[in-house]
Each structure stands twice: as C-alpha cells, then as structure tokens.
Design a protein around this motif. Structure first.
Motif, PDB file in Angstrom:
ATOM      1  N   MET A   1      36.587  37.067  43.071  1.00 48.45           N
ATOM      2  CA  MET A   1      36.306  37.545  41.719  1.00 48.45           C
ATOM      3  C   MET A   1      37.576  37.862  40.968  1.00 48.45           C
ATOM      4  O   MET A   1      37.617  37.764  39.741  1.00 48.45           O
TER       5      MET A   1
ATOM      6  N   GLN B   1      31.986  48.624  44.144  1.00 46.78           N
ATOM      7  CA  GLN B   1      31.450  48.047  42.924  1.00 46.78           C
ATOM      8  C   GLN B   1      31.201  46.552  43.121  1.00 46.78           C
ATOM      9  O   GLN B   1      31.400  46.003  44.207  1.00 46.78           O
ATOM     10  N   GLU B   2      30.781  45.880  42.029  1.00 49.17           N
ATOM     11  CA  GLU B   2      30.433  44.463  42.110  1.00 49.17           C
ATOM     12  C   GLU B   2      31.618  43.585  42.513  1.00 49.17           C
ATOM     13  O   GLU B   2      31.443  42.540  43.124  1.00 49.17           O
ATOM     14  N   ASP B   3      32.821  44.009  42.158  1.00 46.02           N
ATOM     15  CA  ASP B   3      33.999  43.198  42.459  1.00 46.02           C
ATOM     16  C   ASP B   3      34.754  43.688  43.692  1.00 46.02           C
ATOM     17  O   ASP B   3      35.941  43.409  43.853  1.00 46.02           O
ATOM     18  N   GLU B   4      34.080  44.408  44.588  1.00 43.03           N
ATOM     19  CA  GLU B   4      34.726  44.969  45.773  1.00 43.03           C
ATOM     20  C   GLU B   4      33.954  44.605  47.037  1.00 43.03           C
ATOM     21  O   GLU B   4      32.758  44.264  46.973  1.00 43.03           O
TER      22      GLU B   4
ATOM     23  N   LYS C   1      39.354  44.832  46.973  1.00 46.25           N
ATOM     24  CA  LYS C   1      38.874  44.047  45.853  1.00 46.25           C
ATOM     25  C   LYS C   1      38.500  42.655  46.339  1.00 46.25           C
ATOM     26  O   LYS C   1      39.142  42.100  47.239  1.00 46.25           O
ATOM     27  N   ASN C   2      37.468  42.072  45.768  1.00 48.74           N
ATOM     28  CA  ASN C   2      37.032  40.733  46.139  1.00 48.74           C
ATOM     29  C   ASN C   2      38.019  39.707  45.577  1.00 48.74           C
ATOM     30  O   ASN C   2      38.129  39.558  44.358  1.00 48.74           O
TER      31      ASN C   2
END
Length: 287
Positions: free
Chosen positions: A282, A262-265, A278-279
């Motif tokens: 973020m 996903q966007e945060d990974e 996970k990022n």
C-alpha cells in the motif's frame, strides 16, 4: 403572506411575513417564493425565537425543536462609577448598556441577559468566560464604558444532585513549558486526566527496521522518524548533563495489535516476536 409560527404542536400563533429574501452570491435579493433547501431571510415576524418553525397557516406543522446549549458562566455588567467615568467612552448610561445587551441577544443565541440587583446592573450568562469576553471587547471598541464583575459558574440541580459544568482542554506545549501549563490549569481547579506524550512499543536497544510501527502518535496521521539516529552533541549540551527518562514501553498482545492496526498496516508474527509495520504494497501505491 400569512403564516403560522409554532414552537410545539400545542403552541402556535399566527403572523405575517412582510418581506422575503434569498441569497445570491454575497447579497440578498427579494423573492416571492422559496422551496425546500433554500436559505432565506424574512421580515415582519416579531418575537421569533430559536427553534420555532414558520409554517403554512392552514396545514403547517412544526419541525423538531433545536436545543441550544445552556450557559455555564455568568458575569455582572454595570455602569462605570469610577472617578474617570465619561472620559473615554461615548455610551456611558445604564440605558445605553441595556439597549446594547438586548441587541446582542438578537444574534447571540447562547447568551442570556437578566436584570441585576440594582437598576444599573445586568447579569450576562454565556458559554464560558471567552464567550462573554468577546462581547466585552466588542463593546469596548464600539465606545461603551462599563464595569464587569468576576465570572461565576452556573450550577444546575438535577433531582438531589448539584451539577457543575466542566470543559475538556487539550494542551500541547514543549517539554520545558509543561510545568507552567499544569500550574496554570491547576489554579483554575483543572484536573489532569492524561499526559500527551508519545507511547512507545519498543524499549532502548531493540532492533527495528524501516516501516515498523514503534509507537502511538497523539495526532491524526503518521509520524515518520528515525529512532536509530543519534542526537548530535552541541556545545550547550556538552556543558550540562541531561538525563532523559524513558517511559516503560507498552506490551501489546497479539489481540491488542490486531485491534490497533489500520488499513495500511500489518501485524508481523514470528515464534519469538510480534511486531506491527506499514504495508509495503500500500505504501508503493500511495507514492
């Protein structure tokens, strides 16, 4: 106010609106005019059906018709003919039963009522057993006495094929109740498509770190957990051996990982391993 009531371009009739209301807070207020976007109520038009358009008498055109899903189950309603009839209910005659069912059609758009084989029997069709059961419970509380038959599925024939309606059910239960849930749905001819369990990307003994994505969570959002934490042994567990069978972990390729995140990974790529995590940048912003 004279209006035109249309169901299609070729099917229109003329009628008259006797009263017009708009809604203010929790009450209806009489009005002389309504504009686009207003929610209103009208009186005076007989036989209006769902999907019909109330338009200007001279230049009005019908809006696209609204389609209501067809019923999937039917049940027979009849008067109470048991030796105990009339003891507890207030409305017991076939006329009472007919009038109540016809009134239900005015507000229950997905329900249909037809005459049965006898004068005191009616066939009620709805969107599933629960849909009809709600009506039955409401009528019982209102003081009606009647009897109903078993639900029957409504089949639909399209061309040479006979189609049967079906529903998709998602059941979430604790592991000790899984067998009972599967058995209950099996009695209703349910077919199991998939078992809702968390699927892991890692196997036993594999090194992990904080923030690493280790599996697929079936619900929306993330589930933070510590897979390295040992399960505490209580007196109950120590008295009985328990064997935990782990599913084979998913072997995601680089392409699979890139499509999954996903966007945060992020996807961590090394000569020997491919991991997802996970990022951290973020994660700090979200705190």
């Amino acid at each position: 106010m004279d209006v035109r009531v249309c169901s299609s371009d070729d099917e229109c009739r003329f009628s008259r609106v006797s009263e017009l209301f708009v809604y203010e807070k929790f009450s209806r207020v009489p009005a002389e005019i309504v504009e686009a976007g207003d929610i209103c109520a009208v009186c005076g038009i007989d036989g209006i059906q769902i999907g019909e358009t109330i338009a200007d008498r001279t230049s009005g055109k019908p809006l696209p018709s609204i389609k209501v899903e067809e019923p999937t189950v039917r049940m027979s309603f009849s008067i109470n003919t048991s030796p105990f009839d009339g003891r507890e209910g207030k409305y017991v005659t076939s006329r009472n039963l007919r009038d109540r069912l016809l009134r239900e059609l005015e507000r229950n758009l997905a329900m249909k009522v037809e005459d049965g084989e006898t004068s005191d029997t009616f066939i009620v069709s709805g969107r599933g057993t629960l849909h009809i059961t709600i009506l039955i419970e409401n009528m019982r509380r209102e003081g009606y006495e009647f009897m109903v038959g078993p639900p029957k599925v409504i089949n639909k024939k399209v061309g040479d094929m006979l189609l049967e309606p079906y529903e998709i059910a998602t059941v979430e239960v604790r592991e000790e109740y899984m067998g009972s849930a599967v058995e209950l749905l099996g009695r209703r001819r349910g077919q199991m498509i998939d078992m809702q369990r968390m699927q892991m990307f890692i196997g036993p003994g594999v090194e992990v770190y904080k923030g690493q994505v280790i599996g697929i969570y079936q619900r929306p959002g993330d589930l933070a957990l510590n897979v390295c934490k040992k399960k505490a042994a209580t007196n109950i567990r120590s008295n009985k051996e328990q064997t935990v069978i782990l599913d084979t972990p998913l072997d995601y390729s680089l392409d699979d990982c890139i499509e999954y995140i996903q966007e945060d990974e992020l996807v961590q790529i090394t000569p020997m391993s491919i991991r997802m995590c996970k990022n951290p940048k973020m994660a700090k912003k979200s705190r």
